[in-house]
Write an enzyme that holds these catalytic residues in place. Structure first.
Site, PDB file in Angstrom:
ATOM      1  N   ASP A  15      80.764  27.972  79.515  1.00  0.00           N
ATOM      2  CA  ASP A  15      80.283  29.520  80.259  1.00  0.00           C
ATOM      3  C   ASP A  15      80.529  28.957  81.612  1.00  0.00           C
ATOM      4  O   ASP A  15      80.080  28.198  82.256  1.00  0.00           O
ATOM      5  CB  ASP A  15      78.680  29.393  80.050  1.00  0.00           C
ATOM      6  CG  ASP A  15      78.111  30.942  80.411  1.00  0.00           C
ATOM      7  OD1 ASP A  15      79.102  31.585  80.985  1.00  0.00           O
ATOM      8  OD2 ASP A  15      76.930  31.033  80.420  1.00  0.00           O
ATOM      9  N   GLU A 112      83.395  33.402  78.944  1.00  0.00           N
ATOM     10  CA  GLU A 112      82.573  32.123  78.080  1.00  0.00           C
ATOM     11  C   GLU A 112      83.468  32.363  76.662  1.00  0.00           C
ATOM     12  O   GLU A 112      83.857  33.142  76.009  1.00  0.00           O
ATOM     13  CB  GLU A 112      81.036  32.552  77.731  1.00  0.00           C
ATOM     14  CG  GLU A 112      80.692  33.817  77.224  1.00  0.00           C
ATOM     15  CD  GLU A 112      79.253  33.942  77.044  1.00  0.00           C
ATOM     16  OE1 GLU A 112      78.607  32.958  76.569  1.00  0.00           O
ATOM     17  OE2 GLU A 112      78.755  35.049  77.332  1.00  0.00           O
TER      18      GLU A 112
END
EC number: 2.7.7.7
Length: 366
Positions: A15, A112
Site C-alpha cells: 500500500d 495498492e
C-alpha cells in the site's frame, strides 16, 4: 457447511503511502514538508479530498472529506488538483517492480496490490525479504515510500500493511494469525463498514474473539453471507487466491460541479463532457458495453440512478451521450438543482480484433 482448512500462502499486500500527495511532493519541491491536499478545491461549493500528505493528516484531514472541512481543520493547507496521468505512470513503474518477483499480482487500485510470492521468480523464498526488496526498489527508483503487510492470506496481509504506516513492514506469521485476529477490534476488520461495526458492537461484539464465540448459524443469521466469511476469518481461514486478471465490471466517470446545475442546457453540456471521458476509457481498454447508467446527485445530496440496456454492445460517443440525456429526461427535473452527474457503462465484452475473411474466429479468452 464443511469446516474449511486454511491454505497457507505467502501473501504480500503493498500500500503506497499517501500516494497522490507523495507524487506531488516528489515532483514539486515547494510542497515538501507542507500540509498538502490533493482533490477538489475548497472554493465555491468545494470538492472532496482524494488524499492528503501526512503533514495534513496530523490536523485530521482524511480522504473523502469535503475540501471545505479540510480547510477548516488545516487553514494553511495547500490544495492541488489531481494529476492522474502522473499517478498512473508511477503506478505502472511500481507494477514493473512487482513483476520482477511474481506474476501473481492483483491490483486493487493505482496505489495498492496483493502479491502471491509462494513461489517467487528469483527463488528468494522469504516473503519478508521480497517485501523489503520491493520497498527498497520503490524508494530508490521512484523516490516514493510504500508500506507492506506479509502473512499467509489476503485478509491478514491487508490489515498488516496499515499497522506501521508510513514506510512500514509488518509480518504476521502462521502461528500468530488466530491470536492476532482475536485481538483485532471489529471496526479494524477489512470490509466491515461503520454500519456493520455498529451493529456488531450493539450485540456486544467488539473483537475477533467475541465473533469467534458465535456459531456459523448465528453469524449468518445476524450478518448474512458475510457472516459466513467472518466465521472463517476469525479462525484464520481466508482461502481467496490472488487474482491477476480481475474482470472489469463497469467503467464510468462523474463530476461534482462548483455550483448547482439548474437548466437542461447546462446538464446536457456536462453530460457531453462526461460521455467523452467514458468513451475515451472504453477505447483505451478496448471494451463495449450494453448498459448505460446515469447517476444524479441533487443539491440536498439525494442520489438516484437510471439505467438502460441496449440490445447490442456499444462504445459510440454519440449514443452514450444520447442515452444519458434520455435517462435524464425521464427523471423529475422540475426545480431540480443538481450537484453531480455521472455516466457508467457495464455488461462488457472486449472488442474483437479484425480478422481476414478466411481466418477462423479467435477466442479472446482462449
Amino acid at each position: 457447511m464443511e469446516h474449511q482448512q486454511p491454505i497457507r500462502r505467502k501473501i504480500i499486500h503493498i500500500d503506497m503511502d499517501a500516494f497522490y500527495a507523495s507524487v506531488e511532493q516528489r515532483d514539486n519541491p515547494e510542497y515538501r514538508g507542507k500540509a498538502l491536499v490533493v482533490g477538489g478545491l475548497p472554493e465555491g461549493r468545494g470538492g472532496v479530498v482524494a488524499t492528503a500528505s501526512y503533514e495534513a493528516r496530523k490536523f485530521g484531514v482524511r480522504s473523502a472529506m469535503s475540501s471545505k472541512q479540510a480547510l477548516q481543520l488545516c487553514p494553511h493547507a495547500i490544495f492541488v488538483r489531481p494529476r492522474f496521468a502522473a499517478y498512473k505512470e508511477a503506478s505502472q513503474k511500481i507494477r514493473e517492480i512487482f513483476s520482477r518477483y511474481t506474476d501473481l499480482i492483483e491490483p486493487l487500485s493505482l496505489d495498492e496490490a496483493y502479491l502471491d510470492v509462494t513461489e517467487d521468480k528469483l527463488g528468494i523464498g522469504s516473503a519478508m525479504d521480497i517485501a523489503k526488496e520491493i520497498k527498497q526498489a520503490i524508494k530508490e527508483e521512484l523516490n516514493l515510500t510504500a508500506s507492506a503487510g506479509v502473512s499467509v492470506n489476503k485478509f491478514v496481509a491487508k490489515i498488516a500493511s496499515d499497522m506501521q504506516k508510513p514506510d512500514g513492514l509488518t509480518f504476521i506469521g502462521p502461528s500468530s494469525v488466530e491470536r492476532f485476529i482475536e485481538k483485532l477490534p471489529v471496526e479494524k476488520f477489512y470490509g466491515v463498514g461503520k454500519v456493520t461495526a455498529q451493529k456488531m458492537m450493539n450485540k456486544g461484539l467488539f473483537t475477533g474473539a467475541d465473533l469467534k464465540k458465535l456459531s456459523l448459524a448465528e453469524m449468518t443469521a445476524n450478518f448474512g453471507k458475510t457472516g459466513a466469511f467472518y466465521y472463517n476469518i476469525v479462525r484464520g481461514i481466508d482461502n481467496r487466491a490472488v487474482q491477476p486478471h480481475r474482470e472489469t465490471k463497469s467503467m464510468g466517470a462523474e463530476d461534482t460541479f462548483p455550483y448547482d446545475l439548474t437548466t437542461i442546457d447546462e446538464m446536457h453540456a456536462e453530460l457531453d463532457k462526461i460521455a467523452q471521458l467514458v468513451h475515451d476509457r472504453l477505447l483505451k481498454y478496448q471494451l463495449k458495453g450494453r448498459t448505460v447508467t446515469l447517476k444524479i446527485k441533487y443539491a440536498d445530496f439525494k442520489q438516484i440512478t437510471r439505467s438502460y440496456s441496449h440490445p447490442e454492445r456499444l462504445n459510440d460517443l454519440q449514443l452514450i451521450a444520447r442515452t444519458a440525456k434520455d435517462l435524464l429526461a425521464v427523471t423529475d427535473l422540475e426545480d431540480a438543482r443538481i450537484r453531480l452527474l455521472g455516466i457508467t457503462l457495464s455488461n462488457f465484452t472486449p472488442i474483437e480484433p479484425k480478422q481476414k475473411q478466411s481466418s477462423p474466429q479467435l477466442d479472446l479468452f482462449e
